[in-house]
Design an enzyme around this catalytic site. Structure first.
Site, PDB file in Angstrom:
ATOM      1  N   HIS A 103     111.081 -25.651 -80.967  1.00 41.08           N
ATOM      2  CA  HIS A 103     111.022 -24.848 -81.082  1.00 41.08           C
ATOM      3  C   HIS A 103     109.827 -24.052 -82.039  1.00 41.08           C
ATOM      4  O   HIS A 103     110.506 -23.186 -83.020  1.00 41.08           O
ATOM      5  CB  HIS A 103     111.677 -23.311 -80.165  1.00 41.08           C
ATOM      6  CG  HIS A 103     111.420 -22.192 -79.754  1.00 41.08           C
ATOM      7  ND1 HIS A 103     109.919 -21.813 -79.456  1.00 41.08           N
ATOM      8  CD2 HIS A 103     111.361 -20.979 -78.810  1.00 41.08           C
ATOM      9  CE1 HIS A 103     110.099 -20.524 -78.853  1.00 41.08           C
ATOM     10  NE2 HIS A 103     110.915 -20.051 -78.653  1.00 41.08           N
ATOM     11  N   ARG A 148     109.822 -13.321 -73.458  1.00 35.30           N
ATOM     12  CA  ARG A 148     109.353 -12.426 -74.593  1.00 35.30           C
ATOM     13  C   ARG A 148     108.330 -14.211 -75.912  1.00 35.30           C
ATOM     14  O   ARG A 148     107.684 -12.527 -76.534  1.00 35.30           O
ATOM     15  CB  ARG A 148     110.830 -12.102 -75.671  1.00 35.30           C
ATOM     16  CG  ARG A 148     111.184 -13.797 -75.668  1.00 35.30           C
ATOM     17  CD  ARG A 148     112.905 -13.092 -76.534  1.00 35.30           C
ATOM     18  NE  ARG A 148     113.301 -12.386 -75.960  1.00 35.30           N
ATOM     19  CZ  ARG A 148     114.310 -11.232 -76.042  1.00 35.30           C
ATOM     20  NH1 ARG A 148     114.704 -10.672 -77.436  1.00 35.30           N
ATOM     21  NH2 ARG A 148     114.846 -10.916 -75.158  1.00 35.30           N
ATOM     22  N   THR A 149     108.797 -15.059 -75.789  1.00 35.25           N
ATOM     23  CA  THR A 149     108.293 -16.174 -75.974  1.00 35.25           C
ATOM     24  C   THR A 149     106.371 -15.803 -75.286  1.00 35.25           C
ATOM     25  O   THR A 149     105.496 -15.567 -76.280  1.00 35.25           O
ATOM     26  CB  THR A 149     108.391 -17.711 -76.119  1.00 35.25           C
ATOM     27  OG1 THR A 149     109.263 -17.746 -76.806  1.00 35.25           O
ATOM     28  CG2 THR A 149     107.892 -18.081 -76.890  1.00 35.25           C
ATOM     29  N   ARG A 174     105.371 -24.824 -73.015  1.00 35.39           N
ATOM     30  CA  ARG A 174     106.605 -24.615 -72.492  1.00 35.39           C
ATOM     31  C   ARG A 174     107.312 -25.369 -71.035  1.00 35.39           C
ATOM     32  O   ARG A 174     107.018 -25.392 -69.708  1.00 35.39           O
ATOM     33  CB  ARG A 174     107.163 -23.078 -72.285  1.00 35.39           C
ATOM     34  CG  ARG A 174     108.833 -23.391 -72.004  1.00 35.39           C
ATOM     35  CD  ARG A 174     108.776 -22.520 -71.929  1.00 35.39           C
ATOM     36  NE  ARG A 174     110.137 -21.363 -73.743  1.00 35.39           N
ATOM     37  CZ  ARG A 174     110.592 -21.277 -73.648  1.00 35.39           C
ATOM     38  NH1 ARG A 174     111.438 -20.056 -73.660  1.00 35.39           N
ATOM     39  NH2 ARG A 174     111.076 -20.788 -75.297  1.00 35.39           N
ATOM     40  N   LYS A 221     106.645 -34.210 -62.746  1.00 37.87           N
ATOM     41  CA  LYS A 221     107.473 -34.203 -64.890  1.00 37.87           C
ATOM     42  C   LYS A 221     105.425 -35.043 -64.513  1.00 37.87           C
ATOM     43  O   LYS A 221     105.239 -36.381 -63.190  1.00 37.87           O
ATOM     44  CB  LYS A 221     107.921 -34.068 -64.822  1.00 37.87           C
ATOM     45  CG  LYS A 221     108.477 -32.994 -65.021  1.00 37.87           C
ATOM     46  CD  LYS A 221     109.562 -33.124 -65.758  1.00 37.87           C
ATOM     47  CE  LYS A 221     110.468 -31.732 -65.411  1.00 37.87           C
ATOM     48  NZ  LYS A 221     112.372 -32.697 -65.254  1.00 37.87           N
TER      49      LYS A 221
END
Lengths: 319, 184
Positions: free
Chosen positions: A136, A58-59, A108, A86
């Site tokens: 967020h 959804r985001t 994200r 990372k």
């Protein structure tokens, strides 16, 4: 007022005036999504990359709609974290994207601070779409817009966040944002999932959900994640529902109008019962609608801002 | 001539002159369109909205017909967002459900370069296909930069580019009038 930021990394660093400006700007943007032609040309020619290192439906969709309704060109990049070491890889990937001439990155990432790390190393605007347990910010903003739509204000309201507070970036953005806007914030959940240190931020800690429902104006119900049960943070989903679940019976016993928010996706029958999720107290789909408008406002303000660095913006705020 | 914020302000229209200008425009709109049928007056945010509402009241006086109004914010259609040092405020747009087939009259306070109207035309066509679009302005101050002209003009005044034309309306500013502001 001028919006001077280049990035949106979290609500902790924003002033109440900046938050108010984003919310006020989001209001006229709502109407654009009601039009037959749901598009304005304000970001025409801008290229935006949605860089998602964690699965999100959804985001990502909400950001993509926001970008497209402002006429930006968008690319979605979904990277699975498992194969990525990372840090270096993140920056390398972003620099490669920048070499293809982009203007904004929506990111994200499972690591808290990844968006801030990226913002220091690339020239594009960076928008945090959720980082680890940190923040967020657009979720916090859309929650605040939904509450403000309903009450006409945020100042003086009592808002409780219920559930897995300790692992929740939504909780953190809500706490920072709501407190700046003058609301009183409380939390409630299993003691293993609610950090006692929140008291130091002026957050009230409730142990019983009944006390929450008899005191507050708004409950923001967080999603309970199954893996927390497997790591023994709480005994079972059934017990969680019995102690903290939002049910019609509990709302009726409180006998008050309490507004129910949920950032989704919901576990019906765990943190929220189905009749509440579809009932008259909740504004869950309004949150989804407001999410697109808030993200449009953020994209518009960052694109039109003076592109000052974070240090300069802080300095101007201090004046 | 008065001095405000180190700038010289000279009034060019008082409240009665504004009223007469608007009344004349209202008559011209009715005359040009042979009545008020199918008309839609759209005010451009911010003060154009107030002027459009005044014109609608005047047309109702003349024709005994209620003409619908709408408001239009053109911020997101501007061509100078990247060059403007000041962040423009986005305001609401509110048009009747369907503008297709209507005779639209855009209403603005000052006609200057024509760029606002260019943006307004872009915005309008996103909402539908009007039968026609006309433009009514209280003040035409010259210096047009695009091939766009007003159909109905209250007053044409001569200005220099370093001057500002300030239109005040009683709904927002407490009183009606038009001033020219010259750098002091």
């Amino acid at each position: 007022m001028q919006f001077n930021r280049k990035h949106l990394l979290g609500l902790e660093e924003l002033s109440s005036d900046e938050i108010r400006m984003i919310l006020d700007t989001a209001v006229p943007f709502k109407e654009i999504s009601e039009r037959q032609i749901k598009k304005v040309p304000v970001l025409r020619g801008k290229t935006i990359v949605n860089l998602f290192f964690e699965p999100s439906t959804r985001t990502r969709i909400s950001f993509e709609f926001a970008e497209k309704r402002l006429s930006a060109d968008t690319v979605n990049v979904n990277v699975s974290t498992s194969s990525v070491s990372k840090g270096e890889t993140l920056v390398d990937m972003a620099r490669n994207l920048e070499a293809m001439k982009i203007d904004m990155v929506v990111i994200r990432h499972a690591a808290s601070g990844a968006p801030a790390f990226l913002a220091q190393r690339i020239d594009s605007n960076v928008i945090n779409a959720g980082d680890g347990w940190h923040e967020h910010p657009t979720q916090g903003l859309l929650d605040m817009l939904t509450i403000r739509d309903h009450f006409g204000k945020l100042d003086g309201l009592k808002v409780a966040i219920v559930g897995d507070v300790i692992h929740s970036r939504v909780a953190r953005s809500n706490i920072w944002g709501l407190q700046k806007m003058g609301a009183q914030v409380g939390v409630c959940g299993p003691p293993t999932l609610v950090p006692a240190s929140l008291k130091e931020l002026g957050v009230k800690i409730y142990s019983r959900i009944e006390d929450v429902l008899s005191e507050v104006d708004v409950v923001n119900v967080l999603r309970i994640q199954l893996e927390r049960m497997h790591s023994n943070m709480f005994p079972s989903l059934g017990e969680y529902n019995r102690l903290y679940g939002i049910s019609t019976a509990r709302l009726e016993a409180a006998g008050r109008d309490v507004l129910i928010l949920h950032p989704g996706p919901m576990n019906r029958g765990v943190e929220i019962d189905s009749d509440v999720a579809d009932g008259e107290h909740q504004v869950i789909l309004e949150q989804v609608t407001n999410g697109v408008a808030v993200r449009m406002a953020v994209l518009f303000l960052l694109a039109g801002g003076k592109q000052a660095g974070a240090a300069e913006a802080t300095e101007m705020r201090g004046e | 001539m008065s001095l405000q914020n180190g700038k010289n302000e000279k009034q060019v229209l008082d409240a009665r002159m504004v009223e007469r200008s608007l009344r004349r425009i209202a008559h011209q709109i009715v005359e040009r369109n042979q009545g008020a049928d199918g008309l839609l007056l759209v005010g451009i945010q911010t003060r154009g909205v107030n002027l459009a509402q005044r014109l609608v009241a005047m047309i109702a006086d003349i024709e005994k017909t209620a003409v619908p109004t709408g408001k239009l914010d053109i911020t997101l259609y501007r061509d100078d967002l990247r060059h403007n040092p000041v962040q423009p405020t986005v305001r609401s747009t509110d048009l009747p459900a369907d503008i297709t087939g209507r005779k639209v009259v855009l209403v603005d306070d000052v006609f200057y370069t024509g760029r606002t109207i260019r943006a307004a035309l872009d915005a309008l066509v996103d909402f539908g296909r009007p039968a026609s679009i006309m433009l009514a302005v209280l003040i035409d101050r010259g210096h047009q930069e695009l091939p766009i002209r007003a159909d109905f003009t209250g007053s044409s005044i001569t200005t220099r580019k370093d001057e500002d034309v300030i239109v005040r309306v009683r709904e927002i500013d407490g009183a009606d009038g038009v001033w020219i502001e010259t750098p002091g």
